[in-house]
Scaffold this motif. Structure first.
Motif, PDB file in Angstrom:
ATOM      1  N   ASP A   1       1.011  -1.102   0.284  1.00 27.58           N
ATOM      2  CA  ASP A   1      -0.313   0.038  -0.578  1.00 27.58           C
ATOM      3  C   ASP A   1       1.290   1.567  -0.011  1.00 27.58           C
ATOM      4  O   ASP A   1       1.651   1.099   0.579  1.00 27.58           O
ATOM      5  CB  ASP A   1      -0.960  -0.185   1.044  1.00 27.58           C
ATOM      6  CG  ASP A   1      -2.387   1.188   1.398  1.00 27.58           C
ATOM      7  OD1 ASP A   1      -2.457   1.558   0.670  1.00 27.58           O
ATOM      8  OD2 ASP A   1      -3.100   1.195   2.173  1.00 27.58           O
TER       9      ASP A   1
ATOM     10  N   GLY B   1      -6.028   7.002   4.532  1.00 21.34           N
ATOM     11  CA  GLY B   1      -6.125   5.095   4.555  1.00 21.34           C
ATOM     12  C   GLY B   1      -5.290   4.208   3.380  1.00 21.34           C
ATOM     13  O   GLY B   1      -5.265   3.089   3.477  1.00 21.34           O
TER      14      GLY B   1
ATOM     15  N   TYR C   1      -5.349  -9.624   7.467  1.00 20.94           N
ATOM     16  CA  TYR C   1      -4.758  -8.621   7.593  1.00 20.94           C
ATOM     17  C   TYR C   1      -3.772  -8.481   8.737  1.00 20.94           C
ATOM     18  O   TYR C   1      -3.021  -7.967   9.257  1.00 20.94           O
ATOM     19  CB  TYR C   1      -5.215  -7.512   7.211  1.00 20.94           C
ATOM     20  CG  TYR C   1      -4.998  -6.131   6.993  1.00 20.94           C
ATOM     21  CD1 TYR C   1      -4.740  -5.570   5.161  1.00 20.94           C
ATOM     22  CD2 TYR C   1      -4.093  -5.223   7.720  1.00 20.94           C
ATOM     23  CE1 TYR C   1      -3.704  -4.948   5.143  1.00 20.94           C
ATOM     24  CE2 TYR C   1      -3.109  -4.480   6.807  1.00 20.94           C
ATOM     25  CZ  TYR C   1      -3.073  -3.664   5.709  1.00 20.94           C
ATOM     26  OH  TYR C   1      -2.504  -2.991   5.086  1.00 20.94           O
TER      27      TYR C   1
ATOM     28  N   ASN D   1      -5.185  -6.042  11.327  1.00 19.26           N
ATOM     29  CA  ASN D   1      -6.286  -5.813  10.875  1.00 19.26           C
ATOM     30  C   ASN D   1      -7.487  -7.231  10.883  1.00 19.26           C
ATOM     31  O   ASN D   1      -7.176  -8.129  10.168  1.00 19.26           O
ATOM     32  CB  ASN D   1      -6.517  -4.735   9.563  1.00 19.26           C
ATOM     33  CG  ASN D   1      -6.051  -3.821   9.937  1.00 19.26           C
ATOM     34  OD1 ASN D   1      -5.822  -2.713  11.569  1.00 19.26           O
ATOM     35  ND2 ASN D   1      -5.414  -3.274   9.023  1.00 19.26           N
TER      36      ASN D   1
ATOM     37  N   ARG E   1      -9.997  -7.615   9.249  1.00 19.90           N
ATOM     38  CA  ARG E   1     -10.729  -7.921   7.553  1.00 19.90           C
ATOM     39  C   ARG E   1     -10.003  -7.547   6.440  1.00 19.90           C
ATOM     40  O   ARG E   1      -8.231  -7.363   7.181  1.00 19.90           O
ATOM     41  CB  ARG E   1     -11.066  -6.024   8.657  1.00 19.90           C
ATOM     42  CG  ARG E   1     -10.646  -5.142   8.426  1.00 19.90           C
ATOM     43  CD  ARG E   1     -11.353  -3.760   8.471  1.00 19.90           C
ATOM     44  NE  ARG E   1      -9.856  -3.063   8.577  1.00 19.90           N
ATOM     45  CZ  ARG E   1      -8.863  -1.949   7.807  1.00 19.90           C
ATOM     46  NH1 ARG E   1      -8.446  -2.975   7.538  1.00 19.90           N
ATOM     47  NH2 ARG E   1      -8.388  -2.020   9.158  1.00 19.90           N
TER      48      ARG E   1
ATOM     49  N   GLY F   1      -8.298  -5.566   3.936  1.00 18.46           N
ATOM     50  CA  GLY F   1      -7.729  -4.157   3.729  1.00 18.46           C
ATOM     51  C   GLY F   1      -7.657  -3.506   2.710  1.00 18.46           C
ATOM     52  O   GLY F   1      -8.490  -3.653   1.651  1.00 18.46           O
ATOM     53  N   ASP F   2      -7.862  -1.750   2.493  1.00 22.34           N
ATOM     54  CA  ASP F   2      -8.577  -1.152   1.959  1.00 22.34           C
ATOM     55  C   ASP F   2      -7.210  -0.009   1.487  1.00 22.34           C
ATOM     56  O   ASP F   2      -7.051   0.831   2.314  1.00 22.34           O
ATOM     57  CB  ASP F   2      -9.880  -0.510   2.128  1.00 22.34           C
ATOM     58  CG  ASP F   2     -10.738   0.230   1.056  1.00 22.34           C
ATOM     59  OD1 ASP F   2      -9.755   0.284   0.074  1.00 22.34           O
ATOM     60  OD2 ASP F   2     -11.645   0.868   1.211  1.00 22.34           O
ATOM     61  N   PRO F   3      -6.657  -0.210  -0.081  1.00 23.61           N
ATOM     62  CA  PRO F   3      -6.958  -0.815  -1.298  1.00 23.61           C
ATOM     63  C   PRO F   3      -6.833  -2.206  -1.312  1.00 23.61           C
ATOM     64  O   PRO F   3      -7.108  -2.723  -2.311  1.00 23.61           O
ATOM     65  CB  PRO F   3      -6.394  -0.234  -2.046  1.00 23.61           C
ATOM     66  CG  PRO F   3      -5.303   0.628  -1.789  1.00 23.61           C
ATOM     67  CD  PRO F   3      -5.397   0.331  -0.302  1.00 23.61           C
ATOM     68  N   GLU F   4      -6.538  -3.197  -0.460  1.00 26.08           N
ATOM     69  CA  GLU F   4      -5.050  -3.983  -0.961  1.00 26.08           C
ATOM     70  C   GLU F   4      -6.530  -5.281  -1.352  1.00 26.08           C
ATOM     71  O   GLU F   4      -6.296  -6.653  -2.087  1.00 26.08           O
ATOM     72  CB  GLU F   4      -4.148  -4.900   0.632  1.00 26.08           C
ATOM     73  CG  GLU F   4      -3.443  -3.818   0.507  1.00 26.08           C
ATOM     74  CD  GLU F   4      -3.898  -3.117   2.041  1.00 26.08           C
ATOM     75  OE1 GLU F   4      -4.697  -2.539   2.517  1.00 26.08           O
ATOM     76  OE2 GLU F   4      -2.955  -2.783   2.324  1.00 26.08           O
TER      77      GLU F   4
HETATM   78  N1  GLY Z   1      -4.593   0.024   3.927  1.00 26.60           N
HETATM   79  C1  GLY Z   1      -4.948   0.596   5.302  1.00 26.60           C
HETATM   80  C2  GLY Z   1      -5.657  -0.737   6.015  1.00 26.60           C
HETATM   81  O1  GLY Z   1      -7.200  -0.837   5.181  1.00 26.60           O
HETATM   82  O2  GLY Z   1      -5.779  -0.766   6.841  1.00 26.60           O
END
Ligand code: GLY
Length: 439
Positions: free
Chosen positions: A215, A229, A275, A291, A293, A295-298
């Motif tokens: 990321d 983020g 994550y 995490n 859950r 990831g965002d954007p992963e």
């Molecule tokens: N890319 C960081 C997150 O999802 O927390």
């Protein structure tokens, strides 16, 4: 099978779209996300913290499995409440989710179960003892509120903080404000190396890792500016990263497996997505944080490459029977389109025009994040990351070029980081890793 996706962003959009290949997807979101609406049989707009409304929507629609996107409902115990009502979940219970929601719990687990990848750290509920740790550390410190802070709480000396003295002031602020619900703090040594992400499917006992991704949290080109983020991410067709060897990857997965075993012993079996955010240091992988859950954007990188049936995987997660999962041998690049004033939190609220057909013709896909459909069905920006564009191809370079071309079909008061996943930036990372390892 009827499945419910909970959450409102691009991560949930790609989860829902991927599930919709093999399941009837319902969504519960906090705002009218045009992408989620498109892939859903039915949807409900409501507060993601209104668990009674979520449970009743799930029951009304005969939901068999709910897939929880964001961390806040996990922290609040949405999985426990859905389970109590006979609905299985891809997502950990409140106790198991502590691996993300309680940083003191996470670090202590590494000590108690002797898991590799641990670091110099301390958890403090006494201000003077926290100051003493910072003085004794005598090197840049990382300050972490214990609970969730929506990605805004972690501060690093050399980044958001100038010095360890400023770190002390921030520690005091955390104590005074009981930030994230705790009058306490986790302090850590600053790790030097390259960050990367490994996500895994977990069924309580078995874990199946996904391709690694990297990321780019900084807002502006050249990895400068405030931490966000995530402005974009990439993955490579060998499922490693240009600076990450198979041994490093395997060592990271082994740490994740031991963590899962430890959570099961300490609390309850962990079911869902884990994550792992790692730093590849001179002496190998270290865990920055977990995490509970995707990831965002992963999520966009790995789910674009998923060749298996996500609805089946979800069933296997809840049944504890995870088997084989196949990912395409392709590289992927995801870039986030954000409002011009991002990461300033002032709402933009202007219309953004997206030519999805042209984006698809260019070979990319689009996932909607913090935007909403207004009464005229126009897509409007808010204050956060707006639209994720993802492309996959043989090489990272090719995927990056496709992504850039596709982004030209999005118009509005927006910007993106054109340097994410470029050859120049990746070369810098490889070089940096060599320097860290002293090669
Ligand atoms: N890319 C960081 C997150 O999802 O927390």
């Amino acid at each position: 099978m009827n499945m419910l996706v909970i959450g409102s962003g691009a991560r949930e959009h790609i989860i829902a779209k991927t599930l919709s290949r093999n399941a009837d997807v319902y969504t519960y979101m906090s705002k009218k996300n045009p992408g989620l609406i498109d892939v859903s049989i039915d949807y409900m707009v409501g507060s993601e913290s209104d668990f009674d409304a979520i449970v009743s929507y799930a029951k009304d629609n005969d939901i068999e499995i709910a897939f929880i996107g964001p961390e806040a409902p996990l922290e609040g115990g949405i999985v426990d409440q859905l389970n109590d009502n006979g609905i299985s979940c891809v997502g950990p219970t409140k106790k198991a989710a502590q691996i993300e929601t309680n940083k003191a719990f996470m670090r202590q687990l590494f000590v108690d179960y002797d898991i590799e990848g641990s670091i110099k750290y301390g958890t403090f509920y006494d201000l003077d003892e926290a100051y003493e740790f910072i003085d004794e550390l005598d090197e840049p410190v990382v300050v972490k509120p214990i609970g969730l802070t929506g990605g805004k709480g972690v501060k690093i000396v050399g980044d958001q903080l100038e010095s360890n003295e400023e770190a002390k002031e921030y520690v005091k602020e955390i104590f005074d404000e009981k930030m994230s619900g705790y009058e306490g703090v986790v302090l850590e040594e600053l790790l030097v190396g390259e960050e990367y992400t490994i996500q895994a499917f977990v069924d309580g006992e078995h874990i199946i890792p996904m391709p690694a991704a990297q990321d780019h949290p900084h807002a502006f080109e050249g990895n400068i500016g405030p931490i966000t983020g995530g402005m974009g991410s990439y993955s490579s067709k060998d499922h490693l990263l240009p600076f990450l060897t198979k041994d490093d990857y395997d060592a990271s997965v082994s740490i994740m497996k031991k963590t899962i075993d430890a959570i099961a012993q300490e609390e309850e079996p962990y079911k869902g997505i884990l994550y792992g955010q790692f730093m590849l240091c001179k002496d190998g992988p270290k865990v920055i944080e977990y995490n509970a859950r995707f990831g965002d954007p992963e999520a966009m990188n790995v789910l674009s490459l998923l060749d298996s049936n996500l609805a089946n995987i979800s069933k296997q997660i809840v049944d504890g029977t995870l088997d084989t999962v196949v990912f395409k041998r392709k590289s992927s690049v995801c870039k986030y389109i954000v409002p011009d004033n991002y990461p300033n939190t002032e709402a933009n609220d202007t219309i953004v025009e997206v030519d999805e057909e042209k984006i698809n013709d260019d070979g990319a896909d689009v996932y909607y994040a913090a935007v909403y459909l207004d009464d005229n069905n126009d897509i409007r920006l808010t204050s956060s990351r707006a639209i994720a564009v993802i492309a996959e191809d043989d090489t990272i370079n090719q995927a990056e070029e496709v992504c850039e071309e596709a982004i030209k079909n999005i118009n509005g008061e927006v910007y993106h980081r054109s340097d994410v996943a470029t050859e120049k930036l990746i070369d810098e990372k490889i070089q940096h890793m060599k320097e860290v390892k002293g090669e």
